[in-house]
Scaffold this motif. Structure first.
Motif, PDB file in Angstrom:
ATOM      1  N   MET A   1      23.018 -13.390  43.248  1.00 42.42           N
ATOM      2  CA  MET A   1      22.949 -12.460  44.229  1.00 42.42           C
ATOM      3  C   MET A   1      24.200 -11.716  44.584  1.00 42.42           C
ATOM      4  N   THR A   2      23.855 -10.248  44.878  1.00 37.91           N
ATOM      5  CA  THR A   2      24.958  -9.398  44.967  1.00 37.91           C
ATOM      6  C   THR A   2      24.676  -9.179  46.662  1.00 37.91           C
ATOM      7  N   ALA A   3      25.666  -9.141  47.353  1.00 37.65           N
ATOM      8  CA  ALA A   3      25.570  -8.260  48.760  1.00 37.65           C
ATOM      9  C   ALA A   3      25.949  -7.224  48.971  1.00 37.65           C
ATOM     10  N   VAL A   4      25.407  -6.098  49.630  1.00 37.81           N
ATOM     11  CA  VAL A   4      25.937  -4.946  50.066  1.00 37.81           C
ATOM     12  C   VAL A   4      25.967  -4.861  51.459  1.00 37.81           C
ATOM     13  N   HIS A   5      27.113  -4.328  51.949  1.00 37.76           N
ATOM     14  CA  HIS A   5      27.233  -4.320  53.426  1.00 37.76           C
ATOM     15  C   HIS A   5      27.464  -2.680  53.866  1.00 37.76           C
ATOM     16  N   PRO A   6      26.171  -2.078  54.013  1.00 39.49           N
ATOM     17  CA  PRO A   6      26.153  -0.494  54.305  1.00 39.49           C
ATOM     18  C   PRO A   6      26.431  -0.404  55.724  1.00 39.49           C
ATOM     19  N   ARG A   7      27.153   0.470  56.009  1.00 40.11           N
ATOM     20  CA  ARG A   7      27.427   1.024  57.216  1.00 40.11           C
ATOM     21  C   ARG A   7      26.881   2.277  57.651  1.00 40.11           C
ATOM     22  N   ARG A   8      26.311   2.511  58.689  1.00 34.67           N
ATOM     23  CA  ARG A   8      25.541   3.623  58.969  1.00 34.67           C
ATOM     24  C   ARG A   8      26.626   4.703  59.554  1.00 34.67           C
ATOM     25  N   SER A   9      26.583   5.930  59.428  1.00 31.53           N
ATOM     26  CA  SER A   9      27.390   6.770  60.318  1.00 31.53           C
ATOM     27  C   SER A   9      26.450   7.404  61.386  1.00 31.53           C
ATOM     28  N   THR A  10      26.803   6.936  62.595  1.00 30.82           N
ATOM     29  CA  THR A  10      25.919   7.575  63.809  1.00 30.82           C
ATOM     30  C   THR A  10      27.383   8.162  64.574  1.00 30.82           C
ATOM     31  N   ALA A  11      26.683   8.817  65.476  1.00 29.21           N
ATOM     32  CA  ALA A  11      28.002   9.282  66.529  1.00 29.21           C
ATOM     33  C   ALA A  11      28.473   8.189  67.415  1.00 29.21           C
ATOM     34  N   GLY A  12      29.456   8.209  67.807  1.00 23.44           N
ATOM     35  CA  GLY A  12      30.339   7.242  68.713  1.00 23.44           C
ATOM     36  C   GLY A  12      30.636   6.044  67.824  1.00 23.44           C
ATOM     37  N   ALA A  13      29.929   4.900  68.342  1.00 19.54           N
ATOM     38  CA  ALA A  13      30.161   3.445  67.658  1.00 19.54           C
ATOM     39  C   ALA A  13      29.382   3.823  66.255  1.00 19.54           C
ATOM     40  N   ALA A 250      29.281   3.959  54.125  1.00 26.09           N
ATOM     41  CA  ALA A 250      30.128   3.080  53.268  1.00 26.09           C
ATOM     42  C   ALA A 250      29.496   1.828  53.075  1.00 26.09           C
ATOM     43  N   VAL A 251      29.440   1.266  51.900  1.00 28.13           N
ATOM     44  CA  VAL A 251      28.920  -0.151  51.331  1.00 28.13           C
ATOM     45  C   VAL A 251      30.034  -1.010  50.964  1.00 28.13           C
ATOM     46  N   THR A 252      29.982  -2.154  51.028  1.00 32.57           N
ATOM     47  CA  THR A 252      30.619  -3.135  50.243  1.00 32.57           C
ATOM     48  C   THR A 252      30.068  -3.962  49.246  1.00 32.57           C
ATOM     49  N   THR A 253      30.402  -4.010  47.938  1.00 30.38           N
ATOM     50  CA  THR A 253      29.610  -4.705  46.771  1.00 30.38           C
ATOM     51  C   THR A 253      30.295  -5.949  46.663  1.00 30.38           C
ATOM     52  N   GLY A 254      29.728  -7.091  46.519  1.00 27.82           N
ATOM     53  CA  GLY A 254      30.377  -8.330  46.077  1.00 27.82           C
ATOM     54  C   GLY A 254      29.245  -9.355  45.987  1.00 27.82           C
ATOM     55  N   GLU A 255      29.847 -10.642  45.795  1.00 23.84           N
ATOM     56  CA  GLU A 255      28.647 -11.730  45.539  1.00 23.84           C
ATOM     57  C   GLU A 255      28.733 -12.725  46.701  1.00 23.84           C
ATOM     58  N   GLN A 261      35.689 -17.292  41.294  1.00 23.79           N
ATOM     59  CA  GLN A 261      35.331 -16.711  40.096  1.00 23.79           C
ATOM     60  C   GLN A 261      34.498 -15.443  40.361  1.00 23.79           C
ATOM     61  N   ALA A 262      34.010 -15.281  41.498  1.00 25.72           N
ATOM     62  CA  ALA A 262      33.338 -14.241  41.712  1.00 25.72           C
ATOM     63  C   ALA A 262      33.634 -12.891  41.456  1.00 25.72           C
ATOM     64  N   PRO A 263      32.746 -11.955  41.131  1.00 30.73           N
ATOM     65  CA  PRO A 263      33.222 -10.548  40.657  1.00 30.73           C
ATOM     66  C   PRO A 263      34.258  -9.785  41.707  1.00 30.73           C
ATOM     67  N   ALA A 264      34.821  -9.068  41.474  1.00 26.50           N
ATOM     68  CA  ALA A 264      35.418  -8.342  42.362  1.00 26.50           C
ATOM     69  C   ALA A 264      34.629  -7.540  43.332  1.00 26.50           C
ATOM     70  N   ASP A 265      35.203  -7.298  44.579  1.00 27.73           N
ATOM     71  CA  ASP A 265      34.652  -6.499  45.558  1.00 27.73           C
ATOM     72  C   ASP A 265      34.993  -4.982  45.362  1.00 27.73           C
ATOM     73  N   ARG A 266      34.055  -4.049  45.695  1.00 33.37           N
ATOM     74  CA  ARG A 266      34.235  -2.527  45.712  1.00 33.37           C
ATOM     75  C   ARG A 266      33.638  -2.450  47.192  1.00 33.37           C
ATOM     76  N   VAL A 267      34.498  -1.412  47.870  1.00 34.29           N
ATOM     77  CA  VAL A 267      34.123  -0.679  48.929  1.00 34.29           C
ATOM     78  C   VAL A 267      33.734   0.721  48.298  1.00 34.29           C
ATOM     79  N   ILE A 268      32.304   1.234  48.610  1.00 34.98           N
ATOM     80  CA  ILE A 268      32.106   2.383  48.178  1.00 34.98           C
ATOM     81  C   ILE A 268      31.623   3.325  49.385  1.00 34.98           C
ATOM     82  N   VAL A 269      32.294   4.515  49.109  1.00 33.20           N
ATOM     83  CA  VAL A 269      32.166   5.588  50.280  1.00 33.20           C
ATOM     84  C   VAL A 269      31.302   6.510  49.987  1.00 33.20           C
TER      85      VAL A 269
END
Ligand SMILES: [Zn+2]
Length: 421
Positions: A1-13, A250-255, A261-269
């Motif tokens: 299983m791979t997790a992605v943590h995307p982050r929205r761009s909105t005004a303010g917060a 941006a999103v973060t990929t990882g396991e 031993q989990a694969p390396a994380d990447r932050v993708i902009v």
């Protein structure tokens, strides 16, 4: 299983979201556990071809690399020359290929080459970035191999795509990669160097903030950022529909639940959405994503999203000097209108399509802030670690905060009203 943590761009917060995507296995794969073993009949010369190809990459030997490409596949040869050049600045510690199986997908008929032997190979690429990756990133390619005069060559990497065997796309498949080395960060990007330097500066500020909040143990204190130039390139990197990521900065990929031993994380902009943010928003996004990288080993499928996302936002905003209604405007609006959420945000509330997505992030942020302010930051990190162990949330809350889940929820609702009302 791979997790992605995307982050929205909105005004303010800047609300974010987390999605679990099995199909991301191509990007940071799961070791190919589901694959059939290589057929015993596979020609050992195929693995030797792959070994020579890998050595050529490691040794920056373009001639040796191209010598393994089918000379009759002129378009592919030109593309491979390009890809090899695109890799020039990528600091590689390791690069290797493993033949998973041959006859991996149906090959299209080939005209006018009677007698040429071909095979469709599923191949695993494993690579590590020098100074950054303790464990490799693993990705899968589907290659067409041809044999001419007793020699195997790589002839194509997209013949399987129409049958669903799509080769994973890496940044260097999309253009010339520029590497920017920060103090705590490595940025690999396709855009202009000035923009990439900006990402590195933000990431370099994020890392000490995250270390202050989470500590230095269990993660290397560095972050790798990948920056494609367009939304389509982002979609290709994630093997996802680009439209789903339009508003995501941006999103973060990882396991999830990874081991050491989990694969390396990447932050993708996502450059367009990221570029629309204020300087404050950009910093918050990269601190949030870097928090996911730092907490990866402590984050499992048991960790509720309100805690993993809320904690990342707590780290991102704790020294911002902004008020709660400034950071949580959507939830503040609800509270002002008399609507206080009945329960902590659920996994469904964090779906990209959720109508209450912003409120989910803001509610999660306030839950973490409540624990940090009314217990302590140390109690918050202890709670985070305990929540991933598999004990029920109710028992974790009783142990660490001496409250049941019901009582904690009531306390949180009061806090939401008090901070945003
Ligand atoms: Zn997140």
């Amino acid at each position: 299983m791979t997790a992605v943590h995307p982050r929205r761009s909105t005004a303010g917060a800047v609300p974010a979201l987390l999605v679990l995507l099995g199909l991301l296995a191509g990007l940071t794969g799961c070791g190919g556990a589901a694959h059939k073993p290589a057929r015993p009949a596979a020609d050992p010369a195929v693995q030797q071809l792959l070994d020579r190809r890998a050595a050529a990459v490691r040794q920056h030997d373009q001639q040796a690399f191209l010598a393994g490409v089918d000379p009759h596949a002129t378009r592919f040869l030109a593309a491979q020359r390009q890809v090899f050049g695109n890799l020039a600045q990528v600091p590689l510690a390791d690069w290797s290929y493993r033949l998973v199986r041959t006859d991996a997908f149906p090959l299209p008929p080939m005209a006018g080459t009677g007698g040429t032997r071909r095979t469709a190979a599923e191949v695993q690429l494993r690579y590590r970035l020098s100074g950054y990756d303790a464990e490799p990133v693993v990705s899968t390619s589907y290659l067409t191999l041809t044999q001419r005069a007793g020699h195997w060559y790589v002839a194509a990497d997209d013949d399987g795509a129409s049958a669903g065997h799509r080769s994973a796309v890496q940044l260097w498949d999309q253009g010339k990669v520029t590497a920017v080395h920060g103090t705590h960060s490595l940025v690999l990007g396709l855009g202009d160097t000035k923009t990439l330097r900006g990402y590195a500066a933000d990431a370099d500020r994020a890392v000490p903030q995250v270390q202050h909040a989470w500590g230095t143990a269990g993660w290397p204190g560095t972050v790798v950022i990948e920056a494609p130039r367009t939304l389509d390139q982002l979609g290709a990197l994630l093997a996802a529909d680009p439209d789903d990521y339009k508003g995501i900065a941006a999103v973060t990929t990882g396991e999830l639940g990874g081991s050491a031993q989990a694969p390396a994380d990447r932050v993708i902009v996502n450059p367009a959405a990221f570029g629309e943010l204020s300087a404050f928003g950009r910093q918050a996004v990269l601190t949030h994503e870097t928090t996911h990288v730092a907490t990866r080993l402590a984050t499992t499928a048991h960790t509720p999203l309100w805690l993993s996302e809320g904690f990342a936002d707590w780290v991102a905003y704790r020294e911002s000097g902004r008020t709660a209604p400034e950071i949580a405007p959507e939830l503040a609006q609800d509270v002002t209108a008399g609507h206080i959420p009945a329960a902590l945000p659920t996994a469904a509330d964090f779906r990209p399509t959720s109508t209450d997505l912003a409120q989910a992030y803001e509610g999660g942020w306030l839950a973490s802030r409540l624990v940090a302010d009314e217990w302590s930051p140390d109690q918050l990190t202890a709670l985070y670690r305990a929540a991933g162990t598999g004990a029920t949330l109710d028992s974790v809350l009783r142990t660490h905060l001496h409250l049941s889940l019901t009582d904690f929820t009531a306390r949180w609702r009061t806090y939401v009203q008090q901070e945003l009302g």
